[in-house]
Design a protein around this motif. Structure first.
Motif, mmCIF file in Angstrom:
data_model
loop_
_atom_site.group_PDB
_atom_site.id
_atom_site.type_symbol
_atom_site.label_atom_id
_atom_site.label_comp_id
_atom_site.label_asym_id
_atom_site.label_seq_id
_atom_site.Cartn_x
_atom_site.Cartn_y
_atom_site.Cartn_z
ATOM 1 N N SER A 176 22.257 -58.373 -35.789
ATOM 2 C CA SER A 176 22.033 -58.963 -37.266
ATOM 3 C C SER A 176 21.823 -60.443 -37.192
ATOM 4 N N LEU A 177 22.732 -61.020 -36.569
ATOM 5 C CA LEU A 177 22.901 -62.526 -36.966
ATOM 6 C C LEU A 177 22.083 -63.310 -35.915
ATOM 7 N N GLY A 178 22.185 -63.064 -34.669
ATOM 8 C CA GLY A 178 21.599 -63.840 -33.540
ATOM 9 C C GLY A 178 21.529 -62.972 -32.243
ATOM 10 N N LEU B 279 31.306 -53.340 -33.696
ATOM 11 C CA LEU B 279 30.963 -54.330 -34.882
ATOM 12 C C LEU B 279 30.582 -55.632 -34.437
ATOM 13 N N VAL B 280 31.202 -56.018 -33.324
ATOM 14 C CA VAL B 280 30.608 -57.369 -32.942
ATOM 15 C C VAL B 280 29.225 -57.283 -32.403
ATOM 16 N N GLN B 281 28.858 -56.205 -31.649
ATOM 17 C CA GLN B 281 27.406 -56.005 -31.286
ATOM 18 C C GLN B 281 26.542 -55.897 -32.461
ATOM 19 N N ALA C 79 20.390 -68.141 -33.320
ATOM 20 C CA ALA C 79 19.641 -67.074 -34.206
ATOM 21 C C ALA C 79 18.034 -66.577 -33.661
ATOM 22 N N ARG C 80 17.742 -65.674 -33.974
ATOM 23 C CA ARG C 80 16.530 -65.028 -33.477
ATOM 24 C C ARG C 80 15.357 -66.173 -33.766
ATOM 25 N N GLY C 81 14.618 -66.315 -32.823
ATOM 26 C CA GLY C 81 13.438 -67.252 -33.087
ATOM 27 C C GLY C 81 13.809 -68.889 -33.047
ATOM 28 N N SER C 82 15.211 -68.958 -32.334
ATOM 29 C CA SER C 82 15.551 -70.277 -32.056
ATOM 30 C C SER C 82 14.657 -70.768 -30.569
#
Length: 193
Positions: A118-120, A111-113, A180-183
């Motif tokens: 999905s979040l970052g 779940l954490v993975q 986040a992705r894209g940071s």
């Protein structure tokens, strides 16, 4: 004696005090004259009968000791068997609890993975420019910035002590931070030239 003068016969079920005390050798009524004292002064017949009686009583006493010891050992074996059964049941319960905990931890890790994916992403602990651009050999423990979807901003430093060419001096945000992705990650990097 442990338990009194009648011990162990007063504690034995098989060889009781009554059995020991019932042993009596009495001479036959018609043969009394030769049993006590023969004309030659011989006491053998009476002494032999007395010794046989005492030996038989001692044998009953010895058997009573063995009976008491056997009963105590049997009771101890029953207690140990009950304790073994209890311990085995408790061990089985503990194993079940450990399995449940392991399954819970594995489910939580998944779940954490999934949440992290999905979040970052977590900023890796890169040490060199090559690791930022290519990751480690397999890309498993230190994925590249491109694989994580991170934008890298390099801040050039000149001749920092203790650092080699293109070594990372510091990062912002630090390694281990969830972003986040894209940071954008600002990397202070040492250059020797």
């Amino acid at each position: 004696m442990p338990g009194g003068p009648d011990y162990p016969c007063d504690h034995s079920e098989k060889y009781s005090l009554a059995a020991r005390n019932s042993i009596r050798y009495t001479p036959a009524a018609n043969n009394v004259q030769g049993l006590f004292l023969t004309p030659e002064g011989d006491l053998r017949t009476w002494l032999i009968a007395s010794y046989v009686q005492d030996s038989h009583r001692d044998l009953i006493t010895a058997l009573a000791y063995l009976d008491v010891a056997d009963r105590a050992a049997a009771e101890r074996n029953v207690r140990e068997a009950q304790q073994d059964a209890t311990l085995k049941a408790e061990l089985a319960d503990l194993r079940d609890e450990v399995r449940q905990l392991r399954d819970t931890v594995q489910a939580s890790a998944k779940l954490v993975q999934a949440l992290v994916s999905s979040l970052g992403v977590i900023v890796p602990a890169w040490h060199t420019r090559k690791e930022i651009e290519e990751g480690d050999d397999m890309g498993l423990t230190l994925p590249s910035a491109q694989a994580l979807g991170l934008v890298i901003e390099i801040i050039a430093l000149q001749r920092e002590l203790g650092f080699g060419h293109e070594d990372i001096v510091s990062m912002e945000p630090e390694a281990g931070t969830l972003v986040a992705r894209g940071s954008t990650v600002r990397v202070k990097m040492n250059f020797m030239g």
